[in-house]
Write a protein that holds these residues in place. Structure first.
Motif, mmCIF file in Angstrom:
data_model
loop_
_atom_site.group_PDB
_atom_site.id
_atom_site.type_symbol
_atom_site.label_atom_id
_atom_site.label_comp_id
_atom_site.label_asym_id
_atom_site.label_seq_id
_atom_site.Cartn_x
_atom_site.Cartn_y
_atom_site.Cartn_z
ATOM 1 N N LEU A 175 -60.802 -27.680 48.918
ATOM 2 C CA LEU A 175 -60.654 -26.407 49.626
ATOM 3 C C LEU A 175 -59.603 -25.522 48.966
ATOM 4 N N ALA A 176 -58.481 -26.107 48.543
ATOM 5 C CA ALA A 176 -57.411 -25.323 47.930
ATOM 6 C C ALA A 176 -57.890 -24.643 46.653
ATOM 7 N N ALA A 177 -58.659 -25.373 45.840
ATOM 8 C CA ALA A 177 -59.168 -24.807 44.585
ATOM 9 C C ALA A 177 -60.140 -23.666 44.864
ATOM 10 N N VAL A 178 -60.987 -23.831 45.874
ATOM 11 C CA VAL A 178 -61.954 -22.788 46.222
ATOM 12 C C VAL A 178 -61.238 -21.524 46.672
ATOM 13 N N ILE A 179 -60.249 -21.689 47.552
ATOM 14 C CA ILE A 179 -59.511 -20.536 48.072
ATOM 15 C C ILE A 179 -58.765 -19.818 46.958
ATOM 16 N N PHE A 180 -58.090 -20.582 46.105
ATOM 17 C CA PHE A 180 -57.287 -19.964 45.055
ATOM 18 C C PHE A 180 -58.170 -19.285 44.010
ATOM 19 N N ALA A 181 -59.287 -19.905 43.658
ATOM 20 C CA ALA A 181 -60.189 -19.318 42.658
ATOM 21 C C ALA A 181 -60.774 -18.003 43.153
ATOM 22 N N THR A 182 -61.197 -17.967 44.407
ATOM 23 C CA THR A 182 -61.757 -16.727 44.939
ATOM 24 C C THR A 182 -60.675 -15.663 45.102
ATOM 25 N N PHE A 183 -59.458 -16.098 45.398
ATOM 26 C CA PHE A 183 -58.349 -15.137 45.483
ATOM 27 C C PHE A 183 -58.108 -14.467 44.130
ATOM 28 N N VAL A 184 -58.064 -15.275 43.070
ATOM 29 C CA VAL A 184 -57.854 -14.723 41.732
ATOM 30 C C VAL A 184 -58.994 -13.789 41.350
ATOM 31 N N LEU A 185 -60.224 -14.216 41.636
ATOM 32 C CA LEU A 185 -61.387 -13.397 41.288
ATOM 33 C C LEU A 185 -61.380 -12.070 42.029
ATOM 34 N N ASN A 186 -60.853 -12.061 43.247
ATOM 35 C CA ASN A 186 -60.873 -10.852 44.074
ATOM 36 C C ASN A 186 -59.629 -9.986 43.925
ATOM 37 N N LEU A 187 -58.740 -10.334 43.000
ATOM 38 C CA LEU A 187 -57.542 -9.511 42.810
ATOM 39 C C LEU A 187 -57.894 -8.077 42.434
ATOM 40 N N ARG A 188 -59.033 -7.907 41.781
ATOM 41 C CA ARG A 188 -59.448 -6.553 41.391
ATOM 42 C C ARG A 188 -59.656 -5.656 42.607
ATOM 43 N N HIS A 189 -59.919 -6.251 43.763
ATOM 44 C CA HIS A 189 -60.124 -5.464 44.970
ATOM 45 C C HIS A 189 -58.850 -4.754 45.412
ATOM 46 N N LEU A 190 -57.693 -5.288 45.045
ATOM 47 C CA LEU A 190 -56.441 -4.604 45.361
ATOM 48 C C LEU A 190 -56.389 -3.247 44.671
ATOM 49 N N ILE A 191 -56.804 -3.227 43.403
ATOM 50 C CA ILE A 191 -56.794 -1.976 42.641
ATOM 51 C C ILE A 191 -57.874 -1.027 43.158
ATOM 52 N N MET A 192 -59.070 -1.559 43.374
ATOM 53 C CA MET A 192 -60.162 -0.707 43.839
ATOM 54 C C MET A 192 -59.854 -0.124 45.217
ATOM 55 N N SER A 193 -59.315 -0.954 46.112
ATOM 56 C CA SER A 193 -58.995 -0.471 47.449
ATOM 57 C C SER A 193 -57.933 0.617 47.413
ATOM 58 N N THR A 194 -56.939 0.436 46.541
ATOM 59 C CA THR A 194 -55.886 1.445 46.418
ATOM 60 C C THR A 194 -56.463 2.780 45.947
ATOM 61 N N CYS A 195 -57.367 2.721 44.970
ATOM 62 C CA CYS A 195 -57.972 3.945 44.439
ATOM 63 C C CYS A 195 -58.818 4.662 45.490
ATOM 64 N N VAL A 196 -59.495 3.881 46.338
ATOM 65 C CA VAL A 196 -60.353 4.483 47.362
ATOM 66 C C VAL A 196 -59.530 5.002 48.535
ATOM 67 N N ILE A 197 -58.645 4.168 49.065
ATOM 68 C CA ILE A 197 -57.933 4.495 50.300
ATOM 69 C C ILE A 197 -56.943 5.644 50.111
ATOM 70 N N ARG A 198 -56.487 5.876 48.887
ATOM 71 C CA ARG A 198 -55.555 6.987 48.684
ATOM 72 C C ARG A 198 -56.205 8.338 48.977
ATOM 73 N N ASN A 199 -57.529 8.358 49.020
ATOM 74 C CA ASN A 199 -58.232 9.591 49.397
ATOM 75 C C ASN A 199 -58.178 9.856 50.893
ATOM 76 N N PHE A 200 -57.739 8.865 51.669
ATOM 77 C CA PHE A 200 -57.764 8.989 53.130
ATOM 78 C C PHE A 200 -56.363 8.855 53.709
ATOM 79 N N ARG A 201 -55.379 9.407 53.043
ATOM 80 C CA ARG A 201 -53.985 9.212 53.476
ATOM 81 C C ARG A 201 -53.751 9.671 54.920
ATOM 82 N N ASP A 202 -54.472 10.693 55.347
ATOM 83 C CA ASP A 202 -54.229 11.258 56.677
ATOM 84 C C ASP A 202 -55.083 10.614 57.770
ATOM 85 N N ALA A 203 -55.928 9.672 57.403
ATOM 86 C CA ALA A 203 -56.806 9.036 58.384
ATOM 87 C C ALA A 203 -56.033 7.996 59.188
#
Length: 239
Positions: free
Chosen positions: A70-98
């Motif tokens: 379980l630990a390996a599965v969680i950590f591997a998917t976490f590493v793979l999904n790190l790109r979502h931090l960047i993508m989310s930041t780029c998208v959500i900055r358009n909605f600062r006033d929401a």
């Protein structure tokens, strides 16, 4: 909801319609692998409804199928999904006033497809309600694909079911190939990561060798992957 917001929401839905077919083969492949790994139909669909990340779900199901912890599965998917931090930041900055609750909802809907469509949209169409409409397409298409995969697993021939094991590799190859032509540094980085993972798998579990080699080689790649050269290549390739 005001008429303007309704119009924006419908515009977002229309912009997401072309990407819906791309979810079906990946979602079906994920569902089949998940059930081969021992997931129940309910667990298979629930994962799609709560995670909304195709490559990570296929990786997680594939690792469970191979007996990873379980630990390996969680950590591997976490590493793979790190790109979502960047993508989310780029998208959500358009909605600062929401309101925060709507920004959190929108961040859940940031996937590779929704990010790509939203990033290419006209500036006036990059509103919260446009994205929520786009997110509606992405979310329900992905969940529907999982449901379809659950039912398909009882209808498809065994040979075709067995072939879904290459789905994860096909996804990563599709992601890598367009980027490899941008520079030799990326090619060396990919080869180095593959070599490192192969060597480490002789001493530790393959699931952990993939994680360690990815992190280690990503850190090393900073020293020889020329970001400026990549940007120049992208500019040269632009029409």
């Amino acid at each position: 909801m005001s008429n303007t917001r309704i119009q924006q929401y419908l515009t977002g839905i229309r912009s997401g319609l072309p990407v819906i077919p791309s979810f079906l083969p990946v979602g079906i492949a994920y569902a089949i692998i998940a059930q081969q790994a021992g997931f129940t139909p309910f667990e298979t669909v629930l994962m799609s409804a709560t995670v909304l990340a195709g490559s990570s779900q296929i990786m997680a199901a594939g690792m469970v199928l191979q007996g990873a912890g379980l630990a390996a599965v969680i950590f591997a998917t976490f590493v793979l999904n790190l790109r979502h931090l960047i993508m989310s930041t780029c998208v959500i900055r358009n909605f600062r006033d929401a309101p925060l609750r709507l920004r959190l909802l929108a961040s859940f809907g940031v996937a590779d497809e929704s990010f790509a469509v939203f990033s290419m949209a006209r500036e006036e169409d990059r509103t919260l309600w446009d994205f929520l409409g786009l997110m509606t397409d992405v979310y329900f298409a992905w969940v529907f694909a999982a449901v379809l995969g659950v039912f398909s697993s009882t209808l498809l021939p065994q040979l075709l079911l067995d072939s879904t094991g290459i789905a994860l590799y096909a996804i990563f190859i599709a992601i890598l190939l367009p980027n490899l032509r941008r520079g030799g540094g990326l090619v060396r980085l990919v080869l180095l990561t593959a070599l490192c993972s192969t060597l480490l798998s002789r001493f530790i579990a393959p699931s952990w060798s993939l994680i360690v080699s990815s992190l280690l080689c990503a850190a090393l790649g900073v020293s020889f992957v020329d970001e400026a050269a990549l940007e120049g290549k992208e500019a040269a390739d632009a029409p």
